[in-house]
Design a protein around this motif. Structure first.
Motif, PDB file in Angstrom:
ATOM      1  N   SER A   1       0.831  -1.200  -0.068  1.00  0.00           N
ATOM      2  CA  SER A   1      -0.221   0.153   0.055  1.00  0.00           C
ATOM      3  C   SER A   1       0.778   1.313  -0.168  1.00  0.00           C
ATOM      4  O   SER A   1       0.418   2.301  -0.292  1.00  0.00           O
ATOM      5  CB  SER A   1      -0.991   0.042   1.363  1.00  0.00           C
ATOM      6  OG  SER A   1      -0.117  -0.196   2.563  1.00  0.00           O
ATOM      7  N   ASP A   2       2.180   1.132   0.510  1.00  0.00           N
ATOM      8  CA  ASP A   2       3.026   2.498   0.184  1.00  0.00           C
ATOM      9  C   ASP A   2       3.673   2.425  -0.743  1.00  0.00           C
ATOM     10  O   ASP A   2       4.426   3.462  -1.354  1.00  0.00           O
ATOM     11  CB  ASP A   2       4.083   2.255   1.571  1.00  0.00           C
ATOM     12  CG  ASP A   2       3.537   2.192   2.508  1.00  0.00           C
ATOM     13  OD1 ASP A   2       2.115   2.937   2.889  1.00  0.00           O
ATOM     14  OD2 ASP A   2       4.101   1.657   3.668  1.00  0.00           O
ATOM     15  N   ILE A   3       3.575   1.452  -1.998  1.00  0.00           N
ATOM     16  CA  ILE A   3       4.449   1.432  -3.124  1.00  0.00           C
ATOM     17  C   ILE A   3       3.568   1.918  -4.316  1.00  0.00           C
ATOM     18  O   ILE A   3       2.361   1.572  -4.557  1.00  0.00           O
ATOM     19  CB  ILE A   3       4.859   0.002  -3.529  1.00  0.00           C
ATOM     20  CG1 ILE A   3       5.598  -0.463  -2.346  1.00  0.00           C
ATOM     21  CG2 ILE A   3       5.385   0.096  -4.818  1.00  0.00           C
ATOM     22  CD1 ILE A   3       6.117  -1.869  -2.678  1.00  0.00           C
ATOM     23  N   ILE A   4       3.937   2.835  -4.885  1.00  0.00           N
ATOM     24  CA  ILE A   4       3.369   3.696  -6.098  1.00  0.00           C
ATOM     25  C   ILE A   4       3.773   2.775  -7.298  1.00  0.00           C
ATOM     26  O   ILE A   4       2.803   2.457  -7.929  1.00  0.00           O
ATOM     27  CB  ILE A   4       3.618   5.077  -6.234  1.00  0.00           C
ATOM     28  CG1 ILE A   4       3.170   5.946  -5.048  1.00  0.00           C
ATOM     29  CG2 ILE A   4       2.906   5.716  -7.440  1.00  0.00           C
ATOM     30  CD1 ILE A   4       3.534   7.439  -5.142  1.00  0.00           C
ATOM     31  N   ALA A   5       4.895   2.710  -7.683  1.00  0.00           N
ATOM     32  CA  ALA A   5       5.418   1.865  -8.681  1.00  0.00           C
ATOM     33  C   ALA A   5       6.707   1.123  -8.412  1.00  0.00           C
ATOM     34  O   ALA A   5       7.472   1.431  -7.441  1.00  0.00           O
ATOM     35  CB  ALA A   5       5.709   2.843  -9.838  1.00  0.00           C
ATOM     36  N   TYR A   6       7.107   0.273  -9.397  1.00  0.00           N
ATOM     37  CA  TYR A   6       8.321  -0.469  -9.174  1.00  0.00           C
ATOM     38  C   TYR A   6       8.794  -0.883 -10.622  1.00  0.00           C
ATOM     39  O   TYR A   6       7.923  -1.251 -11.257  1.00  0.00           O
ATOM     40  CB  TYR A   6       8.168  -1.658  -8.045  1.00  0.00           C
ATOM     41  CG  TYR A   6       7.253  -2.668  -8.477  1.00  0.00           C
ATOM     42  CD1 TYR A   6       7.785  -3.750  -9.196  1.00  0.00           C
ATOM     43  CD2 TYR A   6       6.058  -2.627  -7.895  1.00  0.00           C
ATOM     44  CE1 TYR A   6       6.811  -4.801  -9.513  1.00  0.00           C
ATOM     45  CE2 TYR A   6       5.225  -3.889  -7.944  1.00  0.00           C
ATOM     46  CZ  TYR A   6       5.638  -5.047  -8.875  1.00  0.00           C
ATOM     47  OH  TYR A   6       4.747  -5.842  -9.098  1.00  0.00           O
ATOM     48  N   THR A   7      10.045  -0.881 -10.647  1.00  0.00           N
ATOM     49  CA  THR A   7      10.628  -1.492 -12.016  1.00  0.00           C
ATOM     50  C   THR A   7      11.861  -2.363 -11.855  1.00  0.00           C
ATOM     51  O   THR A   7      12.456  -2.262 -10.845  1.00  0.00           O
ATOM     52  CB  THR A   7      10.995  -0.150 -12.838  1.00  0.00           C
ATOM     53  OG1 THR A   7      12.082   0.599 -12.045  1.00  0.00           O
ATOM     54  CG2 THR A   7       9.843   0.569 -13.185  1.00  0.00           C
ATOM     55  N   PHE A   8      12.049  -3.194 -12.667  1.00  0.00           N
ATOM     56  CA  PHE A   8      13.146  -4.083 -12.863  1.00  0.00           C
ATOM     57  C   PHE A   8      13.435  -4.453 -14.170  1.00  0.00           C
ATOM     58  O   PHE A   8      12.598  -4.375 -15.116  1.00  0.00           O
ATOM     59  CB  PHE A   8      12.965  -5.221 -11.739  1.00  0.00           C
ATOM     60  CG  PHE A   8      12.124  -6.136 -12.233  1.00  0.00           C
ATOM     61  CD1 PHE A   8      12.345  -7.224 -13.007  1.00  0.00           C
ATOM     62  CD2 PHE A   8      10.405  -6.166 -12.143  1.00  0.00           C
ATOM     63  CE1 PHE A   8      11.396  -8.261 -13.447  1.00  0.00           C
ATOM     64  CE2 PHE A   8       9.575  -6.869 -12.475  1.00  0.00           C
ATOM     65  CZ  PHE A   8       9.981  -8.120 -13.403  1.00  0.00           C
ATOM     66  N   GLU A   9      14.769  -4.837 -14.269  1.00  0.00           N
ATOM     67  CA  GLU A   9      15.303  -5.237 -15.711  1.00  0.00           C
ATOM     68  C   GLU A   9      15.398  -6.864 -15.762  1.00  0.00           C
ATOM     69  O   GLU A   9      16.040  -7.522 -14.717  1.00  0.00           O
ATOM     70  CB  GLU A   9      16.823  -4.597 -16.035  1.00  0.00           C
ATOM     71  CG  GLU A   9      16.493  -3.156 -16.063  1.00  0.00           C
ATOM     72  CD  GLU A   9      18.018  -2.613 -16.405  1.00  0.00           C
ATOM     73  OE1 GLU A   9      18.658  -3.224 -17.194  1.00  0.00           O
ATOM     74  OE2 GLU A   9      18.003  -1.121 -16.271  1.00  0.00           O
ATOM     75  N   LEU A  10      15.164  -7.443 -16.771  1.00  0.00           N
ATOM     76  CA  LEU A  10      15.230  -9.027 -16.776  1.00  0.00           C
ATOM     77  C   LEU A  10      16.594  -9.038 -17.172  1.00  0.00           C
ATOM     78  O   LEU A  10      17.370  -8.668 -17.829  1.00  0.00           O
ATOM     79  CB  LEU A  10      14.110  -9.510 -17.915  1.00  0.00           C
ATOM     80  CG  LEU A  10      12.619  -9.461 -17.176  1.00  0.00           C
ATOM     81  CD1 LEU A  10      11.793  -9.371 -18.426  1.00  0.00           C
ATOM     82  CD2 LEU A  10      12.243 -10.092 -16.122  1.00  0.00           C
TER      83      LEU A  10
END
Length: 126
Positions: free
Chosen positions: A117-126
């Motif tokens: 609930s505190d996270i707006i977005a997340y990204t990661f590389e494959l």
């Protein structure tokens, strides 16, 4: 050199099992099976289509969680806070992410639990 930071332990949830959900909260009400109306003429086809769409989205999301394990993930939190960590696991309800080597503006946490609930977005590389 990265500075280690101690982990703050949160108190137990309202039901004593540390899950921390409130059955009267709007989120719990929206996710409960009773919130989906299955009664009414002409709604069977629409409901089936909606359920198939939800199934496809859920499968894609679960596959993305599996792909994140062991990768460096960049999280954007509220108040413009950006942190990075190695993703380890999620709880069964996908309400929390367990991460390691969490790099915050204040230092590095060896292990941490991020509330979704505190996270707006997340990204990661494959």
């Amino acid at each position: 050199m990265k500075v280690p930071v101690s982990v703050i332990r949160l108190p137990r949830g309202p039901n004593g099992t540390s899950r921390g959900f409130d059955p009267s909260s709007p989120r719990y009400q929206a996710l409960s099976p009773m919130s989906i109306s299955t009664v009414g003429p002409g709604k069977e086809g629409h409901l089936e289509q909606e359920q198939q769409g939800r199934v496809a989205l859920r499968e894609r999301y679960l596959h993305s969680l599996l792909a994140m394990v062991g990768h460096l993930v960049h999280f954007t939190l509220y108040e413009r806070v950006n942190v990075s960590a190695l993703f380890d696991a999620s709880d069964i309800d996908i309400l929390n992410f367990q991460v390691s080597d969490l790099q915050t503006p204040l230092g590095v946490h060896r292990e941490a639990l991020l509330r979704c609930s505190d996270i707006i977005a997340y990204t990661f590389e494959l």
